[in-house]
Design an enzyme around this catalytic site. Structure first.
Site, PDB file in Angstrom:
ATOM      1  N   SER A 149       0.798  -1.229   0.000  1.00 51.10           N
ATOM      2  CA  SER A 149       0.000   0.000   0.000  1.00 51.10           C
ATOM      3  C   SER A 149       0.832   1.282   0.000  1.00 51.10           C
ATOM      4  O   SER A 149       0.284   2.362  -0.213  1.00 51.10           O
ATOM      5  CB  SER A 149      -0.960   0.010   1.193  1.00 51.10           C
ATOM      6  OG  SER A 149      -0.257   0.035   2.419  1.00 51.10           O
ATOM      7  N   LYS A 192      -6.153   4.439   8.615  1.00 49.18           N
ATOM      8  CA  LYS A 192      -5.073   5.257   8.073  1.00 49.18           C
ATOM      9  C   LYS A 192      -5.451   6.731   7.991  1.00 49.18           C
ATOM     10  O   LYS A 192      -4.644   7.602   8.307  1.00 49.18           O
ATOM     11  CB  LYS A 192      -4.676   4.733   6.690  1.00 49.18           C
ATOM     12  CG  LYS A 192      -4.036   3.349   6.709  1.00 49.18           C
ATOM     13  CD  LYS A 192      -3.805   2.829   5.303  1.00 49.18           C
ATOM     14  CE  LYS A 192      -3.209   1.427   5.311  1.00 49.18           C
ATOM     15  NZ  LYS A 192      -3.047   0.891   3.933  1.00 49.18           N
TER      16      LYS A 192
END
Length: 267
Positions: A149, A192
């Site tokens: 990611s 996140k």
């Protein structure tokens, strides 16, 4: 006498035919030679053009400018909390190696993502890095860097290092980097985005289609049976718009390609 004349005429005719045949063969061979010379000339021109293009591509930025750093965001494996960190890219003279510092430990998917990110950066900038070594290292509060990611962030940092540019200090992205420079899917986006906001980021970039999320909220229900209390946990799907969720705190934007990322992240 008449027979002798006939023989002379026949021989003369054969000589004439032989001369015409030789002339015809010569003309054919000459045409073949001319064609071959044209082909050789074309190939030489193409080779010269290719060499010129390669030489143009090999123009590289000064090594002193080949350093960059950008934010990354991840989720800790031990408590599933989002954490903010940085990825650093350094370019030096070398032999075309891509080096990944594995402290903290970096799993194989992340290492592969690093190499794909560098390739995308090389294609985007049209730079030849065969005479350079590119070093990547992470600075993040975690014992393990796993998953792909951070690929988009690494690609942006590599582009900035190759072009001698600066990345915005208050922007962070989560997204994989795919062939062709496309930004791919990720997980744990809600954790996140909250970590990014808590650490002072003003812009959070997500892959296309990830601004609205469906996550599962944990619920509990108690039951009393014969004097005993039992608790059942279950999960309820809930949709959240990250733009609304972070309204007034941090902007959230979607990106599809590395061009989008560069537009938002690089000064």
């Amino acid at each position: 006498m008449a027979r002798k004349n006939v023989i002379i005429v026949v021989l003369a005719l054969l000589l004439i035919l032989s001369v015409f045949s030789s002339l015809h063969i010569y003309q054919q061979q000459q045409r073949v030679i001319d064609t071959q010379e044209d082909i050789i000339e074309q190939l030489t021109s193409v080779r010269s053009a290719g060499r010129a293009a390669i030489e143009a591509k090999q123009t590289f930025i000064n090594v002193s400018e080949g350093v960059s750093c950008t934010n990354i965001v991840a989720v800790r494996t031990d408590n599933q909390f989002g954490v903010l960190g940085t990825v650093h890219v350094e370019i030096k003279n070398g032999t075309g190696n891509v080096l990944v510092n594995t402290n903290p430990f970096t799993d194989l998917t992340t290492q592969y993502s690093v190499r794909e990110a560098v390739k995308v950066a090389e294609d985007y900038t049209n730079r030849d890095v065969t005479t350079k070594d590119i070093s990547i290292y992470f600075d993040i509060n975690g014992t393990l860097i796993g998953g792909p990611s951070a690929g988009a962030a690494i690609a942006a940092a590599a582009i900035a290092a190759m072009e001698g540019k600066t990345l915005k200090p208050d922007v962070v992205i989560t997204g994989t980097i795919e062939k062709g420079g496309y930004i791919g899917q990720v997980g744990a986006v809600l954790e996140k985005v909250e970590a990014a906001e808590k650490n002072g980021m003003t812009l959070f970039l997500v892959p296309k289609g990830y601004k609205k999320l469906t996550y599962y909220e944990q619920k509990t229900k108690e039951y009393d049976i014969f004097g005993f209390t039992f608790v059942r946990s279950y999960y309820v799907p809930k949709e959240i718009d990250l733009g609304e969720h972070m309204k007034g705190k941090m902007e959230v934007e979607e990106v599809s390609t590395i061009e989008d990322v560069v537009a938002y992240m690089i000064l």
